[in-house]
Write a protein that holds these residues in place. Structure first.
Motif, PDB file in Angstrom:
ATOM      1  N   GLU A  25       4.568   8.198   5.729  1.00 33.54           N
ATOM      2  CA  GLU A  25       4.843   6.995   4.936  1.00 33.54           C
ATOM      3  C   GLU A  25       4.407   5.726   5.638  1.00 33.54           C
ATOM      4  OE1 GLU A  25       8.769   6.645   3.361  1.00 33.54           O
ATOM      5  OE2 GLU A  25       8.730   8.694   2.612  1.00 33.54           O
ATOM      6  N   GLY A  26       4.382   5.820   6.942  1.00 35.39           N
ATOM      7  CA  GLY A  26       4.075   4.625   7.742  1.00 35.39           C
ATOM      8  C   GLY A  26       2.742   3.981   7.446  1.00 35.39           C
ATOM      9  N   GLY A  27       1.701   4.710   7.115  1.00 30.71           N
ATOM     10  CA  GLY A  27       0.417   4.080   6.852  1.00 30.71           C
ATOM     11  C   GLY A  27      -0.727   5.046   7.022  1.00 30.71           C
ATOM     12  N   PRO A  28      -1.942   4.513   6.953  1.00 29.17           N
ATOM     13  CA  PRO A  28      -3.119   5.364   6.990  1.00 29.17           C
ATOM     14  C   PRO A  28      -3.418   5.847   8.405  1.00 29.17           C
ATOM     15  CG  PRO A  28      -3.752   3.077   6.856  1.00 29.17           C
ATOM     16  CD  PRO A  28      -2.272   3.106   6.828  1.00 29.17           C
ATOM     17  N   ALA A  29      -3.992   7.056   8.484  1.00 29.77           N
ATOM     18  CA  ALA A  29      -4.379   7.583   9.785  1.00 29.77           C
ATOM     19  C   ALA A  29      -5.610   6.872  10.297  1.00 29.77           C
ATOM     20  CB  ALA A  29      -4.639   9.077   9.693  1.00 29.77           C
ATOM     21  N   HIS A  30      -6.593   6.722   9.438  1.00 27.52           N
ATOM     22  CA  HIS A  30      -7.789   5.992   9.822  1.00 27.52           C
ATOM     23  C   HIS A  30      -8.482   5.529   8.540  1.00 27.52           C
ATOM     24  CE1 HIS A  30      -9.045  10.201   9.301  1.00 27.52           C
ATOM     25  NE2 HIS A  30     -10.068   9.634   8.673  1.00 27.52           N
ATOM     26  N   ARG A  64       0.831  -1.205   0.000  1.00 25.20           N
ATOM     27  CA  ARG A  64       0.000   0.000   0.000  1.00 25.20           C
ATOM     28  C   ARG A  64       0.868   1.259   0.000  1.00 25.20           C
ATOM     29  NH1 ARG A  64      -5.348  -1.198   1.095  1.00 25.20           N
ATOM     30  NH2 ARG A  64      -5.720  -3.123   2.245  1.00 25.20           N
ATOM     31  N   GLU A  65       0.383   2.267  -0.669  1.00 25.40           N
ATOM     32  CA  GLU A  65       1.049   3.575  -0.689  1.00 25.40           C
ATOM     33  C   GLU A  65       0.010   4.616  -1.085  1.00 25.40           C
ATOM     34  OE1 GLU A  65       3.882   3.736  -3.952  1.00 25.40           O
ATOM     35  OE2 GLU A  65       2.804   2.098  -4.911  1.00 25.40           O
ATOM     36  N   ALA A  66       0.371   5.882  -0.988  1.00 20.91           N
ATOM     37  CA  ALA A  66      -0.554   6.933  -1.422  1.00 20.91           C
ATOM     38  C   ALA A  66      -0.559   6.938  -2.952  1.00 20.91           C
ATOM     39  CB  ALA A  66      -0.093   8.279  -0.886  1.00 20.91           C
ATOM     40  N   VAL A  67      -1.733   6.678  -3.535  1.00 18.45           N
ATOM     41  CA  VAL A  67      -1.809   6.573  -4.993  1.00 18.45           C
ATOM     42  C   VAL A  67      -2.757   7.656  -5.515  1.00 18.45           C
ATOM     43  CG1 VAL A  67      -2.457   5.079  -6.916  1.00 18.45           C
ATOM     44  CG2 VAL A  67      -1.431   4.072  -4.873  1.00 18.45           C
ATOM     45  N   GLU A  68      -2.277   8.437  -6.480  1.00 16.81           N
ATOM     46  CA  GLU A  68      -3.134   9.456  -7.087  1.00 16.81           C
ATOM     47  C   GLU A  68      -3.905   8.753  -8.197  1.00 16.81           C
ATOM     48  OE1 GLU A  68      -5.235  12.199  -8.323  1.00 16.81           O
ATOM     49  OE2 GLU A  68      -3.724  11.871  -9.857  1.00 16.81           O
ATOM     50  N   LEU A  80      -8.006  12.957  -5.256  1.00 15.33           N
ATOM     51  CA  LEU A  80      -8.314  11.544  -5.552  1.00 15.33           C
ATOM     52  C   LEU A  80      -7.199  10.618  -5.091  1.00 15.33           C
ATOM     53  CD1 LEU A  80      -9.786  12.108  -9.116  1.00 15.33           C
ATOM     54  CD2 LEU A  80     -11.052  11.570  -7.051  1.00 15.33           C
ATOM     55  N   VAL A  81      -6.628  10.964  -3.916  1.00  8.64           N
ATOM     56  CA  VAL A  81      -5.546  10.132  -3.404  1.00  8.64           C
ATOM     57  C   VAL A  81      -6.130   9.025  -2.518  1.00  8.64           C
ATOM     58  CG1 VAL A  81      -3.444  10.089  -1.984  1.00  8.64           C
ATOM     59  CG2 VAL A  81      -3.911  12.032  -3.489  1.00  8.64           C
ATOM     60  N   ALA A  82      -5.719   7.795  -2.773  1.00  8.45           N
ATOM     61  CA  ALA A  82      -6.156   6.675  -1.919  1.00  8.45           C
ATOM     62  C   ALA A  82      -4.918   5.926  -1.448  1.00  8.45           C
ATOM     63  CB  ALA A  82      -7.077   5.748  -2.689  1.00  8.45           C
ATOM     64  N   TYR A  83      -5.027   5.389  -0.261  1.00 10.18           N
ATOM     65  CA  TYR A  83      -3.905   4.603   0.266  1.00 10.18           C
ATOM     66  C   TYR A  83      -4.157   3.156  -0.130  1.00 10.18           C
ATOM     67  CZ  TYR A  83      -0.287   3.113   3.474  1.00 10.18           C
ATOM     68  OH  TYR A  83       0.840   2.568   4.003  1.00 10.18           O
ATOM     69  N   THR A  84      -3.504   2.734  -1.217  1.00 10.72           N
ATOM     70  CA  THR A  84      -3.840   1.428  -1.786  1.00 10.72           C
ATOM     71  C   THR A  84      -2.632   0.838  -2.534  1.00 10.72           C
ATOM     72  OG1 THR A  84      -5.491   0.304  -3.129  1.00 10.72           O
ATOM     73  CG2 THR A  84      -4.815   2.458  -3.915  1.00 10.72           C
ATOM     74  N   ASP A  85      -2.848  -0.288  -3.244  1.00 11.95           N
ATOM     75  CA  ASP A  85      -1.755  -0.937  -3.974  1.00 11.95           C
ATOM     76  C   ASP A  85      -1.842  -0.546  -5.454  1.00 11.95           C
ATOM     77  OD1 ASP A  85      -0.333  -2.870  -5.549  1.00 11.95           O
ATOM     78  OD2 ASP A  85      -0.187  -4.124  -3.737  1.00 11.95           O
ATOM     79  N   ARG A  86      -0.898   0.232  -5.907  1.00  9.95           N
ATOM     80  CA  ARG A  86      -0.908   0.794  -7.257  1.00  9.95           C
ATOM     81  C   ARG A  86      -1.022  -0.292  -8.332  1.00  9.95           C
ATOM     82  NH1 ARG A  86       1.171   5.486  -9.130  1.00  9.95           N
ATOM     83  NH2 ARG A  86       2.026   5.981  -7.081  1.00  9.95           N
ATOM     84  N   ASP A  87      -0.178  -1.349  -8.213  1.00 13.99           N
ATOM     85  CA  ASP A  87      -0.143  -2.379  -9.268  1.00 13.99           C
ATOM     86  C   ASP A  87      -1.469  -3.117  -9.357  1.00 13.99           C
ATOM     87  OD1 ASP A  87       2.373  -1.672  -9.866  1.00 13.99           O
ATOM     88  OD2 ASP A  87       3.323  -3.218  -8.599  1.00 13.99           O
ATOM     89  N   ARG A  88      -2.090  -3.362  -8.167  1.00 12.72           N
ATOM     90  CA  ARG A  88      -3.352  -4.114  -8.162  1.00 12.72           C
ATOM     91  C   ARG A  88      -4.500  -3.280  -8.730  1.00 12.72           C
ATOM     92  NH1 ARG A  88      -1.848  -8.905  -8.749  1.00 12.72           N
ATOM     93  NH2 ARG A  88       0.088  -9.143  -7.602  1.00 12.72           N
ATOM     94  N   LEU A  93     -13.027   1.992  -4.336  1.00 10.11           N
ATOM     95  CA  LEU A  93     -11.840   1.910  -3.459  1.00 10.11           C
ATOM     96  C   LEU A  93     -12.069   2.789  -2.238  1.00 10.11           C
ATOM     97  CD1 LEU A  93      -9.045   2.196  -6.146  1.00 10.11           C
ATOM     98  CD2 LEU A  93      -9.551   0.177  -4.780  1.00 10.11           C
ATOM     99  N   PRO A  94     -11.754   2.282  -1.048  1.00  7.73           N
ATOM    100  CA  PRO A  94     -11.927   3.132   0.141  1.00  7.73           C
ATOM    101  C   PRO A  94     -10.843   4.205   0.185  1.00  7.73           C
ATOM    102  CG  PRO A  94     -10.973   1.016   0.732  1.00  7.73           C
ATOM    103  CD  PRO A  94     -11.226   0.954  -0.739  1.00  7.73           C
ATOM    104  N   ILE A  95     -11.237   5.383   0.643  1.00  8.14           N
ATOM    105  CA  ILE A  95     -10.228   6.457   0.770  1.00  8.14           C
ATOM    106  C   ILE A  95      -9.646   6.393   2.161  1.00  8.14           C
ATOM    107  CG2 ILE A  95      -9.857   8.936   0.811  1.00  8.14           C
ATOM    108  CD1 ILE A  95     -12.260   9.238  -0.981  1.00  8.14           C
ATOM    109  N   ARG A  96      -8.347   6.450   2.242  1.00  4.03           N
ATOM    110  CA  ARG A  96      -7.709   6.505   3.559  1.00  4.03           C
ATOM    111  C   ARG A  96      -6.776   7.706   3.556  1.00  4.03           C
ATOM    112  NH1 ARG A  96      -7.216   0.509   5.261  1.00  4.03           N
ATOM    113  NH2 ARG A  96      -8.730  -0.358   3.851  1.00  4.03           N
TER     114      ARG A  96
END
Ligand code: ADP
Length: 484
Positions: free
Chosen positions: A478-483, A317-321, A354-362, A470-473
């Protein structure tokens, strides 16, 4: 194993807590009553018996003695009047003394039996005392007395009234005894009825408890059997999945390598290093390469499916535009769309975040699949429109979402096929276009793994709308989503 955790979700049915407690409480109450009622009844009966034995009966005996003494006193006085013997007077005096001794005892017993009896005894004592006083004061004529004077000297009338009072007291005592005996009988009959009713109630409650227990036991046994069945089925499924996964892994490994090598050789031929190819030969080599790529595609999809089933697909997972990622996916399909005489249009509000914390390749994989399907199943001159919305009005669940929709004006999907197209290896009967029915199955699983979903709306002959949710987080660092 992943599936085992599901086994624990299966719980035996939980019968209502109160359905068993009410009859049990009833049984306990009935038992308590069976214990208490005899105690209360016995207490009451004992008290009544005690009153009879320790108060009423001794009172009657004492009263009988008083009556006897009154008679003896009367005859002693008569004897004295006739004989003038001092012995007779002595006797009278002794009898009076004994009578006086009796009253305190008699009054104490009478006090236990009620005020009316106390009154009767008091009356008797008063009359008797009065008689004795009158006798003492009487001027007993010395000689040749007439019968009238004799009667008068004896205070006969007062004596008879005293005897009557003694008779009344005796009657009252007898009544007290009888009354208590009746009371004992009444209490015993009532207790008998109460025992019987309690016995019936207790028996009914005990039967109800036994039946409930039997039912609970049966339900628990059934639940246990079903749990064991589910466990067995899950074990078998897990084994089958594991078997299938290892078969697919072995198969893909064994097949993909030679296919890769074949593609390499075909590439070598196409490059002309091994000699120039004629136009027909080059075309044939191109077809061979396309066939090899098609086979490798299937193998890759099978591998993905196997990894998804066995939980071996790891997300990064990462921040994906999502705007730029979608544009990239569209560019990737542009060639195929152009070949089909189509153009893919993107509608996106550039100002929206439109930023989501997700897996870009998937995400790219799912979008690629939806776009390639739209192109594949839309004959020219059709349209394919991609739109991105933040928080649309009809999300699959509560929360914040980004929806990427792919709308085509293609062949559409029959209503009864709308859910089945997400099954593995399922294709709508009569589907044209290259494919093997794995793309949507994989896409939905991947989307769900990302916390989202893929949904579809379609009208046969008019076109389809596939939506990737896709859920928005929010990303804090860099560590991960806040909530979520
Ligand atoms: P395939 O490789 O057959 O395309 P998919 O899993 O991607 O496998 O799709 C399953 C089936 O769903 C397809 O065979 C097709 O019949 C139907 N389908 C998928 N996308 C569309 C679409 N955009 N329009 C019409 N039918 C579609």
């Amino acid at each position: 194993m992943k599936n085992e955790s599901r086994v624990r979700i299966f719980r035996p049915p939980n019968p209502s807590r109160w359905s068993g407690a009410a009859p049990s409480a009833f049984v306990i109450l009935a038992l308590l009553a069976l214990l208490l009622v005899p105690m209360l009844v016995q207490g009451r009966v004992d008290r009544l018996r005690q009153e009879i034995e320790e108060s009423a009966e001794p009172s009657r005996a004492l009263l009988a003695e008083v009556q006897y003494l009154l008679a003896r006193q009367s005859s002693a006085v008569r004897g004295y009047l006739v004989t003038r013997s001092p012995d007779q007077l002595d006797q009278y005096t002794r009898f009076v003394a004994r009578e006086n001794q009796i009253y305190p005892e008699l009054e104490a017993h009478a006090a236990e039996l009620g005020a009316s009896i106390v009154g009767d005894i008091a009356e008797l004592r008063a009359l008797s005392m009065h008689w004795h006083e009158r006798l003492m004061l009487a001027d007993l004529p010395e000689e040749s007395i007439t019968p009238e004077a004799f009667e008068a000297a004896l205070e006969q009338e007062l004596y008879l009234r005293t005897l009557e009072a003694a008779g009344r007291a005796d009657l009252a005592l007898r009544g007290a005894v009888l009354e208590r005996r009746h009371e004992i009988r009444r209490v015993e009959i009532t207790a008998g009825v109460a025992y019987f009713l309690l016995f019936v109630v207790g028996l009914g409650a005990a039967v109800a408890v036994a039946m409930l227990n039997a039912r609970i036991r049966r339900l628990a046994e059934e639940a246990n059997e079903r749990r064991l069945e589910v466990e067995r089925a899950l074990d078998e499924t897990a084994r089958a999945l594991e078997g299938r996964a290892s078969l697919i892994r072995g198969f893909t490994h064994d097949v993909k390598n030679p296919l890769g090598a074949a593609d390499g050789f075909a590439d070598l031929l196409a490059s002309g290093i091994r000699g120039e190819l004629t136009e027909t030969q080059a075309e044939t080599v191109a077809r061979i390469r396309a066939a090899i790529r098609g086979a490798i595609e299937i193998i890759d999809e099978l591998l993905d499916l196997s990894r998804l089933e066995s939980g071996g697909l790891h997300l990064r997972r990462e921040a994906v535009e999502l705007g730029s990622l979608t544009k990239e996916a569209i560019r990737h399909q542009a060639g195929a769309a152009a070949r089909e005489g189509l153009e893919i249009t993107l509608r996106v509000d550039e100002n929206e975040d439109l930023v989501a914390y997700t897996d870009r390749d998937r995400v790219r994989q799912v979008l690629g699949n939806l776009l390639s399907n739209a192109v594949k199943y839309t004959p020219a001159p059709g349209t394919v429109v991609v739109a991105i919305h933040r928080n649309p009005s009809d999300p699959p669940r509560a929360g914040s979402w980004v929806a990427i929709s792919v709308t085509d004006s293609g062949v559409g999907i029959p209503k009864e096929e709308l859910e089945r197209i997400f099954d593995e290896f399922h294709r709508v009967p009569g589907s044209t276009g290259r494919g093997h029915g794995l793309g949507l199955a994989i896409s939905r699983r991947v989307a769900r793994l990302l916390g989202g979903d893929v949904t579809v709306r379609s009208t046969l002959g008019e076109g389809s709308v596939f939506v990737l949710w896709l859920p928005i987080r929010d990303v804090v660092e860099e560590g991960g989503p806040a909530h979520a």
